[in-house]
Design an enzyme around this catalytic site. Structure first.
Site, PDB file in Angstrom:
ATOM      1  NE  ARG A  66      52.346  41.277  33.885  1.00  0.00           N
ATOM      2  CZ  ARG A  66      51.066  41.548  34.183  1.00  0.00           C
ATOM      3  NH1 ARG A  66      50.289  42.129  33.293  1.00  0.00           N
ATOM      4  NH2 ARG A  66      50.565  41.212  35.348  1.00  0.00           N
ATOM      5  CG  ASP A 115      44.796  43.323  40.523  1.00  0.00           C
ATOM      6  OD1 ASP A 115      45.864  42.919  40.014  1.00  0.00           O
ATOM      7  OD2 ASP A 115      43.682  43.080  40.026  1.00  0.00           O
ATOM      8  CG  ASN A 122      49.814  35.868  41.522  1.00  0.00           C
ATOM      9  OD1 ASN A 122      49.780  36.538  42.545  1.00  0.00           O
ATOM     10  ND2 ASN A 122      48.920  36.042  40.556  1.00  0.00           N
TER      11      ASN A 122
HETATM   12  C1  IPE Z   1      45.494  38.931  43.208  1.00  0.00           C
HETATM   13  O1  IPE Z   1      45.674  39.582  41.986  1.00  0.00           O
HETATM   14  C2  IPE Z   1      46.821  38.562  43.790  1.00  0.00           C
HETATM   15  C3  IPE Z   1      47.693  39.672  44.204  1.00  0.00           C
HETATM   16  C4  IPE Z   1      47.399  40.940  44.159  1.00  0.00           C
HETATM   17  C5  IPE Z   1      48.962  39.274  44.725  1.00  0.00           C
HETATM   18  P1  IPE Z   1      45.595  38.805  40.605  1.00  0.00           P
HETATM   19  O2  IPE Z   1      45.877  39.804  39.543  1.00  0.00           O
HETATM   20  O3  IPE Z   1      46.466  37.610  40.627  1.00  0.00           O
HETATM   21  O4  IPE Z   1      44.067  38.339  40.576  1.00  0.00           O
HETATM   22  P2  IPE Z   1      43.171  37.869  39.353  1.00  0.00           P
HETATM   23  O5  IPE Z   1      43.949  36.831  38.604  1.00  0.00           O
HETATM   24  O6  IPE Z   1      42.915  39.065  38.505  1.00  0.00           O
HETATM   25  O7  IPE Z   1      41.916  37.352  39.978  1.00  0.00           O
HETATM   26  C1  IPE Z   2      49.210  42.668  41.192  1.00  0.00           C
HETATM   27  O1  IPE Z   2      49.270  43.321  39.976  1.00  0.00           O
HETATM   28  C2  IPE Z   2      50.551  42.140  41.630  1.00  0.00           C
HETATM   29  C3  IPE Z   2      50.668  40.675  41.617  1.00  0.00           C
HETATM   30  C4  IPE Z   2      49.719  39.838  41.342  1.00  0.00           C
HETATM   31  C5  IPE Z   2      51.978  40.128  41.944  1.00  0.00           C
HETATM   32  P1  IPE Z   2      49.056  42.527  38.625  1.00  0.00           P
HETATM   33  O2  IPE Z   2      50.383  42.050  38.136  1.00  0.00           O
HETATM   34  O3  IPE Z   2      48.043  41.471  38.783  1.00  0.00           O
HETATM   35  O4  IPE Z   2      48.533  43.666  37.677  1.00  0.00           O
HETATM   36  P2  IPE Z   2      47.430  43.523  36.538  1.00  0.00           P
HETATM   37  O5  IPE Z   2      46.193  42.990  37.190  1.00  0.00           O
HETATM   38  O6  IPE Z   2      47.990  42.579  35.518  1.00  0.00           O
HETATM   39  O7  IPE Z   2      47.261  44.907  36.022  1.00  0.00           O
HETATM   40 MG    MG Z   3      46.028  41.458  38.518  1.00  0.00          MG
END
Ligand code: IPE
Ligand code: IPE
Ligand code: MG
Length: 246
Positions: A28, A15, A63
């Site tokens: 992003r 994450d 997601n």
């Molecule tokens: C969890 O991260 C899923 C992955 C890393 C693929 P998210 O960024 O989706 O989780 P939340 O929404 O902050 O809980």
């Molecule tokens: C995790 O990074 C990757 C996926 C969920 C695909 P994020 O995209 O959730 O990154 P943040 O949490 O927005 O920084």
């Molecule tokens: Mg995230």
């Protein structure tokens, strides 16, 4: 590190890609691209440390709720990465599996996933599980459905943990339950990752954003893990006296 101090199965919530990019005024998707490099380092680090199985959370069942361009960008990134990384996995004797409901992906991506799994099927080293369109609740429901399909006459009262466990996505692959769970990005939550399988995993959270996570950070997580006393419901004394928890 002795064998019991080393995790056999490491599960990672990668994450912080978006925040990493945002802090640099980048799109992003660039954060996700940099995230692939971090994943490569962790795959190599775990394989060299003798970890038997590494599960990376790449895309959760929630997601899909993200902006359309981010979702489609991630799907094309999966395609590119599978194309690009297959040879490297084979070179390192790593066997790839996907867990999650792959039917939601495009036919092209589904085919690419199956092809890459097949290409690495002969590899006997570390197992690399990519959780994509994966949700812990989905996994449990899917396992119950599979059990009921196989045992249509089953009496619900005879259902036990041992009835369901063999039908979980990870059990099918014959890998142990995760010993060490790592989440980068500072959030202290599971976000519907391996809910059942994480029951007795050691949880490790770090503020580092995923694109910045490297081999040293992985080592720090291993060192922390080695200090934990895993009690599985027993007392500390029972563990130090060597009572078998199996
Ligand atoms: C969890 O991260 C899923 C992955 C890393 C693929 P998210 O960024 O989706 O989780 P939340 O929404 O902050 O809980
Ligand atoms: C995790 O990074 C990757 C996926 C969920 C695909 P994020 O995209 O959730 O990154 P943040 O949490 O927005 O920084
Ligand atoms: Mg995230």
């Amino acid at each position: 590190m002795t064998q019991s101090q080393r995790p056999r199965h490491v599960a990672v919530v990668m994450d912080g890609n978006g925040r990493w990019a945002k802090a640099r005024l980048l799109p992003r998707l660039l954060g996700h691209q940099r995230g692939v490099e971090a994943a490569r380092k962790v795959i190599r680090g775990c394989s060299q440390a003798g970890v038997e199985c590494l599960t990376l959370f790449a895309f959760s069942s929630e997601n899909w709720k993200r902006p359309e361009d981010e979702v489609s960008g991630l799907m094309s990134l999966f395609m590119t990465v599978l194309d690009r990384e297959a040879e490297g996995l084979i070179r390192h004797n790593i066997r790839l599996h996907f867990i999650g409901d792959r039917h939601a992906f495009s036919p092209n991506l589904q085919a690419k996933i199956s092809q890459t799994e097949a290409k690495t099927a002969h590899c006997t080293g570390m197992r690399l599980l990519i959780a994509a369109n994966y949700g812990g609740r989905w996994d449990i429901i899917h396992a119950v459905q599979a059990y009921l399909k196989a045992h249509p006459q089953a009496d619900p009262l005879t259902l036990t943990e041992q009835s369901i466990a063999p039908y979980l996505s990870t059990a099918e692959l014959n890998v142990p339950e995760p010993d060490l769970f790592i989440r980068t990005g500072g959030e202290c939550r599971i976000s519907n990752f391996l809910l059942w399988q994480l029951a007795y995993a050691e949880l490790y959270f770090t503020d580092k954003l995923w694109p910045e996570f490297n081999e040293q950070d992985l080592q720090a997580a291993f060192v922390d893990f080695a200090k934990r006393q895993r009690r599985f419901g027993m007392t500390g004394e029972q563990i130090t006296q060597g009572t078998d928890h199996a």
